[in-house]
Write an enzyme that holds these catalytic residues in place. Structure first.
Site: not given
Ligand code: CMP
Length: 142
Positions: A10, A50, A58, A86, A92, A103, A113, A116, A127
């Site tokens: 990211k 997304y 969010f 993962r 996350t 992370r 973070n 992805h 994806e």
């Molecule tokens: P990612 O795996 O890219 O998928 C969705 C993204 O939304 C996640 O990583 C986070 O960076 C972001 N995000 C922000 N707030 C939340 C939340 N409460 N739960 C999950 N993802 C979140």
């Protein structure tokens, strides 16, 4: 089984200049990069990628963050690649990410973070197709 998964470095991690460090972690765990491209997503592209999160509170912050700078998108191939990626990424929310994960080491918040990774076989296929044409993938047979 040998799987493929989509990984994104990211904008926060690209800005920190840690693409190589993150690639090293994939390689050390036996994941092979079989496609890669750097690109700066448009708002429409980030919203489409997304789309599954459209109803989440969010969503707007997530899309705005993802277009703050270039991202690095790659396809990782290897045994159990989806779950393995993962594991390497960590939770996350970086505050909950296990020590030694990407992370835990490079991310500052749940919004920024660092990486992805696809969460299952179906999303991985979708994806990967979002970023790459079939002929842009280079399967590793040796
Ligand atoms: P990612 O795996 O890219 O998928 C969705 C993204 O939304 C996640 O990583 C986070 O960076 C972001 N995000 C922000 N707030 C939340 C939340 N409460 N739960 C999950 N993802 C979140």
């Amino acid at each position: 089984a040998v799987e493929r998964t989509l990984s994104i470095i990211k904008p926060d991690a690209v800005a920190k200049n840690v693409i190589g460090e993150i690639y090293s972690r994939f390689e050390k765990e036996g994941l092979k990069i079989v496609a890669a491209k750097m690109l700066h997503l448009s708002r429409a592209q980030a919203e489409e990628f997304y789309a599954v999160h459209k109803a989440r509170p969010f969503f707007n912050d997530l899309v705005s963050f993802m277009i703050t700078g270039p991202v690095m998108a790659q396809v990782l191939e290897g045994e159990n690649a989806i779950a393995k990626n993962r594991e390497i990424m960590g939770a996350t929310n970086p505050k909950e990410a296990a020590p030694g994960t990407i992370r835990a080491d490079f991310a500052v918040s749940i919004d920024e973070n660092a990486v992805h990774g696809s969460d299952g076989p179906e999303t991985a296929a979708q994806e990967i197709a979002f970023f790459f044409k079939e002929n842009e993938l280079c399967p590793r047979t040796r």
